[in-house]
Design a protein around this motif. Structure first.
Motif, PDB file in Angstrom:
ATOM      1  N   THR A 155      -4.970  -0.068  -3.802  1.00  0.00           N
ATOM      2  CA  THR A 155      -5.810  -0.312  -2.630  1.00  0.00           C
ATOM      3  C   THR A 155      -5.045   0.041  -1.356  1.00  0.00           C
ATOM      4  O   THR A 155      -5.590   0.694  -0.458  1.00  0.00           O
ATOM      5  N   HIS A 156      -3.782  -0.356  -1.283  1.00  0.00           N
ATOM      6  CA  HIS A 156      -2.954  -0.057  -0.109  1.00  0.00           C
ATOM      7  C   HIS A 156      -2.871   1.459   0.123  1.00  0.00           C
ATOM      8  O   HIS A 156      -3.070   1.936   1.248  1.00  0.00           O
TER       9      HIS A 156
ATOM     10  N   VAL B 108      -6.364   2.954   1.089  1.00  0.00           N
ATOM     11  CA  VAL B 108      -6.712   2.637   2.483  1.00  0.00           C
ATOM     12  C   VAL B 108      -5.875   3.476   3.438  1.00  0.00           C
ATOM     13  O   VAL B 108      -6.384   3.975   4.449  1.00  0.00           O
TER      14      VAL B 108
ATOM     15  N   GLU C 124      -7.179  -2.851   5.177  1.00  0.00           N
ATOM     16  CA  GLU C 124      -6.654  -3.236   3.876  1.00  0.00           C
ATOM     17  C   GLU C 124      -6.878  -4.722   3.611  1.00  0.00           C
ATOM     18  O   GLU C 124      -7.247  -5.112   2.496  1.00  0.00           O
TER      19      GLU C 124
END
Length: 135
Positions: free
Chosen positions: A108-109, A112, A130
């Motif tokens: 996800t980091h 994003v 995030e």
């Protein structure tokens, strides 16, 4: 059935990384998702040598993700390829092991961050986004 407190027996595949990345993209707020429907997601083990050379990166484990394409708001030109987000599985897995951060949170980091490049977001804006979409 595997013990949820134990690490997996095998490293996640490119398909599993892609599923986690798509899940991260699906958690983005609507205005972002609407603009991202034309962005192509690729997951591969490493960036190719030409990409690493262009970015002046000597270690293939030094690149976990890459956005390529025109940012939102810049006019498209004839012959432009669609914007892409590349995730690089092996560097992601190494960072996952080294940091102990949950793999879905790490992906996800990176997603994003790459989406942030597409939208021209600042680092602070990327952190806020995030936090909004954290698994």
């Amino acid at each position: 059935m595997p013990d949820p407190g134990q690490p997996p027996l095998f490293a996640p595949t490119t398909a599993q990384i892609e599923q986690l990345a798509l899940a991260a993209l699906s958690r983005l707020p609507d205005p972002f998702r609407d603009h991202l429907r034309h962005v192509v997601l690729f997951v591969q083990d490493f960036a190719d040598e030409a990409v690493l050379a262009d970015l002046d990166i000597d270690d293939p484990f030094g690149l976990t993700g890459l956005y390529s394409g025109r940012p939102v708001g810049e006019p498209a030109q004839t012959g432009d390829a669609p914007p892409t987000i590349h995730l690089f599985r092996r560097p992601l897995l190494d960072e996952w092991v080294e940091t102990g951060v949950a793999l879905d949170a790490l992906i996800t980091h990176v997603v994003v961050h790459e989406v942030g490049h597409h939208f021209g977001l600042s680092d602070l804006d990327m952190h806020v986004l995030e936090d909004m979409v954290a698994p």
